[in-house]
Design a protein around this motif. Structure first.
Motif, PDB file in Angstrom:
ATOM      1  N   LEU A 242       0.810  -1.158   0.062  1.00 23.45           N
ATOM      2  CA  LEU A 242      -0.071  -0.131  -0.147  1.00 23.45           C
ATOM      3  C   LEU A 242       0.791   1.331   0.011  1.00 23.45           C
ATOM      4  N   GLU A 243       2.198   1.236   0.403  1.00 19.45           N
ATOM      5  CA  GLU A 243       2.929   2.215   0.565  1.00 19.45           C
ATOM      6  C   GLU A 243       3.435   2.561  -1.164  1.00 19.45           C
ATOM      7  N   VAL A 244       3.470   1.520  -1.706  1.00 14.86           N
ATOM      8  CA  VAL A 244       3.856   1.708  -3.126  1.00 14.86           C
ATOM      9  C   VAL A 244       2.687   2.451  -3.840  1.00 14.86           C
ATOM     10  N   VAL A 245       1.713   1.865  -3.646  1.00 16.91           N
ATOM     11  CA  VAL A 245       0.444   2.428  -4.066  1.00 16.91           C
ATOM     12  C   VAL A 245       0.156   3.929  -3.868  1.00 16.91           C
ATOM     13  N   ARG A 246       0.248   4.142  -2.638  1.00 14.07           N
ATOM     14  CA  ARG A 246      -0.135   5.564  -1.991  1.00 14.07           C
ATOM     15  C   ARG A 246       1.116   6.408  -2.643  1.00 14.07           C
ATOM     16  N   THR A 247       2.356   6.201  -2.692  1.00 16.54           N
ATOM     17  CA  THR A 247       3.260   7.165  -3.209  1.00 16.54           C
ATOM     18  C   THR A 247       2.997   7.277  -4.722  1.00 16.54           C
ATOM     19  N   THR A 248       2.653   6.167  -5.414  1.00  9.56           N
ATOM     20  CA  THR A 248       2.534   6.447  -6.865  1.00  9.56           C
ATOM     21  C   THR A 248       1.587   7.229  -7.280  1.00  9.56           C
ATOM     22  N   LEU A 249       0.409   7.023  -6.557  1.00  9.89           N
ATOM     23  CA  LEU A 249      -1.099   7.714  -6.729  1.00  9.89           C
ATOM     24  C   LEU A 249      -0.588   9.298  -6.634  1.00  9.89           C
ATOM     25  N   SER A 250      -0.084   9.709  -5.314  1.00 13.27           N
ATOM     26  CA  SER A 250       0.352  10.927  -4.997  1.00 13.27           C
ATOM     27  C   SER A 250       1.130  11.578  -6.166  1.00 13.27           C
ATOM     28  N   ASP A 307      -5.367  10.373   1.199  1.00 11.86           N
ATOM     29  CA  ASP A 307      -6.682  11.232   1.152  1.00 11.86           C
ATOM     30  C   ASP A 307      -7.795  10.551   0.105  1.00 11.86           C
ATOM     31  N   ALA A 308      -8.741  10.218   0.702  1.00 13.60           N
ATOM     32  CA  ALA A 308      -9.713   9.450  -0.326  1.00 13.60           C
ATOM     33  C   ALA A 308     -10.128  10.828  -1.087  1.00 13.60           C
ATOM     34  N   GLU A 309     -10.437  11.749  -0.495  1.00 18.08           N
ATOM     35  CA  GLU A 309     -11.270  12.889  -1.282  1.00 18.08           C
ATOM     36  C   GLU A 309     -10.318  13.568  -2.380  1.00 18.08           C
ATOM     37  N   SER A 310      -8.948  13.283  -2.261  1.00 16.71           N
ATOM     38  CA  SER A 310      -8.162  13.781  -3.497  1.00 16.71           C
ATOM     39  C   SER A 310      -8.058  12.667  -4.497  1.00 16.71           C
ATOM     40  N   TYR A 311      -8.159  11.453  -4.349  1.00 17.89           N
ATOM     41  CA  TYR A 311      -8.367  10.437  -5.232  1.00 17.89           C
ATOM     42  C   TYR A 311      -9.678  10.549  -6.066  1.00 17.89           C
ATOM     43  N   ARG A 312     -10.863  11.132  -5.111  1.00 23.52           N
ATOM     44  CA  ARG A 312     -11.934  11.268  -5.812  1.00 23.52           C
ATOM     45  C   ARG A 312     -12.026  12.436  -6.811  1.00 23.52           C
ATOM     46  N   ARG A 313     -11.234  13.446  -6.162  1.00 25.92           N
ATOM     47  CA  ARG A 313     -11.234  14.538  -7.326  1.00 25.92           C
ATOM     48  C   ARG A 313     -10.243  14.224  -8.503  1.00 25.92           C
TER      49      ARG A 313
END
Length: 523
Positions: A242-250, A307-313
């Motif tokens: 999940l760290e890989v996912v979070r860092t990549t999405l951001s 941040d779920a809201e940032s992903y939704r945006r």
């Protein structure tokens, strides 16, 4: 495929059309055999920057034009419209410049070749062909005599035993067959901890890979074992995945890969930190990226994902881009891509407002539109925008009504035209069936389930190899020139088809689709 003469060249001034291009097909290869010439295969894409450059330089050089027309049989293929040709002949990118025998075997090839290098390559290939004419003719005769039997023979190995296949599929922890762990390890080892993503540069978003890690991290515990399995041992911990996912999405959303003005993602970044992108935008990429960010938004509240809201945006902005920029006038479907225009995309909103938007390829690609429908259906739920369901159902209904040949989906519909001729492709059947099943889940209307079942049944009946895998296209006489006569069981498309069959089995209670899916996975 012989009728696809819609050769699309760079929109800027060029002389590439002076080369006497032929469409891919057995007629072109027969002409090459009759003339005793090697084939020059150009694989290009309407959105491809370096394809345009090659049209404007090498293919506009009068020396190249003369040499190709005099000594070669030139064939031009659009990668998006003919992914089966691209799968067999791509030399590592676009444009692909491949030199073939008249039987379709590869002599040599490259990607972009500037004029002088192109001239040198033409001379060397001609000299080789002239010096080895007897051997090449013998190879062509051997191919003609064998037909596609030799290729089919490579797929007739006995199927894995059911016990072996199911043990591997179950992913027993600690066993050599724990495929999810092995895949996760490879991804994590390629992770860029500074900016996210995989590797250094250029950097592609790879939404399917990140989506796999997202699912892995949400389903496994800190020992890397399936939650609730009671298994033990060391693996990739869920938190690491999940760290890989979070860092990549951001990183992707915060860098230049995402268009902060009009929404949507560019195809890839040339720098490690997601800056200096190549500015083409693809429907396929944006549909996958929207779905990825939507899934992250759903899982963020129960996992350490940010941040779920940032992903939704980001997901909402990507969906809005697809709806506003790629939707075709008068039809509820989307074009395949939007051109790279560096000058346009470097401007702010005010600067862009006075300029025409970059060209959109109005071709409706069935598999990519199916991906878009899936993103719309998911967006309706996650974003609380029920109107997206209407867009998705309208799109899927349009595809079913206008992009079929009988019971099977075509690959594309050209602007204002009928569904393209050519061999049906597994990828289109699997992608569309998957979207139909999503529509069934969203609405409960069994018409979508029946339509998905029809496509799945057709694929299993017509594309199944003796070892249980599905090949990527229907091999038919008159439409299988060159290496198209050789079936290719593409891994990603087989996985998608297996998922379709498992879902159909779950929805209907019929065990046969499940057995078919397990046969594919075991093979």
């Amino acid at each position: 495929m012989d009728d696809d003469r819609d050769f699309r060249f760079s929109p800027r001034p060029n002389r590439a059309a002076e080369i006497r291009w032929r469409p891919w097909g057995e007629q072109a290869f027969e002409e090459a055999r009759r003339l005793g010439r090697p084939v020059l295969l150009s694989l290009s894409a309407v959105w491809c920057h370096w394809c345009h450059v090659m049209d404007e330089t090498s293919y506009s050089d009068p020396r190249v034009i003369a040499a190709v027309n005099q000594h070669f049989l030139p064939i031009r293929v659009d990668n998006d419209r003919h992914p089966d040709v691209n799968r067999r002949y791509n030399m590592g990118g676009w444009p692909t410049t491949a030199f073939l025998t008249a039987s379709g075997d590869v002599l040599t090839g490259a990607t972009y070749l500037p004029p002088e290098q192109m001239l040198e390559s033409l001379a060397r290939v001609k000299a080789f062909s002239d010096a080895n004419r007897a051997q090449i003719v013998a190879l062509q005769s051997e191919r003609a005599a064998a037909g596609d039997g030799a290729a089919r023979a490579r797929l007739t190995a006995p199927m894995l035993g059911r016990e072996t296949g199911l043990e591997t599929i179950d992913g027993e922890h600690g066993a050599a067959g724990d495929i999810p762990v092995r895949v996760a390890l490879q991804i994590v080892r390629a992770f860029d901890p500074l900016h996210g993503g995989l590797g250094v540069e250029p950097k592609f978003p790879q939404p399917d890979v990140i989506g796999f890690l997202l699912a892995y991290g949400s389903l496994r515990d800190e020992a890397g074992t399936p939650e609730g399995s009671g298994q033990s041992g060391s693996s990739v911990p869920a938190s690491r995945a999940l760290e890989v996912v979070r860092t990549t999405l951001s990183g992707m959303a915060g860098g230049d890969l995402y268009d902060a003005v009009e929404g949507g993602f560019f195809r890839y970044a040339t720098r490690r930190d997601w800056t200096v992108p190549h500015y083409e935008k693809m429907l396929e990429d944006n549909a996958r990226m929207a779905s990825l960010y939507l899934e992250a938004a759903v899982l963020a509240s129960d996992h350490d994902l940010g941040d779920a809201e940032s992903y939704r945006r980001v997901a909402g902005g990507t969906i809005d881009y697809v709806l506003e920029r790629l939707r075709q006038p008068g039809v509820p479907a989307f074009g395949g891509s939007q051109d790279a225009d560096e000058h346009y995309y470097l401007l702010d909103a005010e600067g862009r407002s006075g300029l025409p938007a970059p060209f959109v390829d109005a071709t409706v690609y069935v598999d990519w539109n199916a991906l878009a429908a899936r993103a719309l259906l998911k967006g309706a739920y996650v974003l609380g925008r029920p109107e997206l369901t209407g867009h998705a159902l309208g799109l899927l209904g349009h595809l079913h009504a206008t992009a079929r040949h009988g019971e099977v989906m075509a690959h594309f519909v050209p602007p204002g035209g009928a569904p393209a001729r050519g061999a049906p492709l597994l990828g289109d059947q699997a992608a569309t069936a998957t979207a139909f099943l999503d529509a069934y889940e969203a609405t409960g209307d069994r018409v979508w389930l029946r339509r998905a079942r029809t496509l799945a049944d057709w694929a299993c009946a017509h594309l199944c190899a003796p070892d249980g895998r599905l090949v990527d296209r229907l091999t038919t006489p008159g439409d299988s020139a060159g290496l198209l006569a050789q079936p290719v069981p593409a891994l990603d498309e087989n996985a998608a088809a297996a998922e379709v069959l498992l879902r159909i089995a779950a929805f209907t209670g019929d065990s046969r689709p499940r057995e078919q899916a397990l046969g594919i996975l075991a093979a």
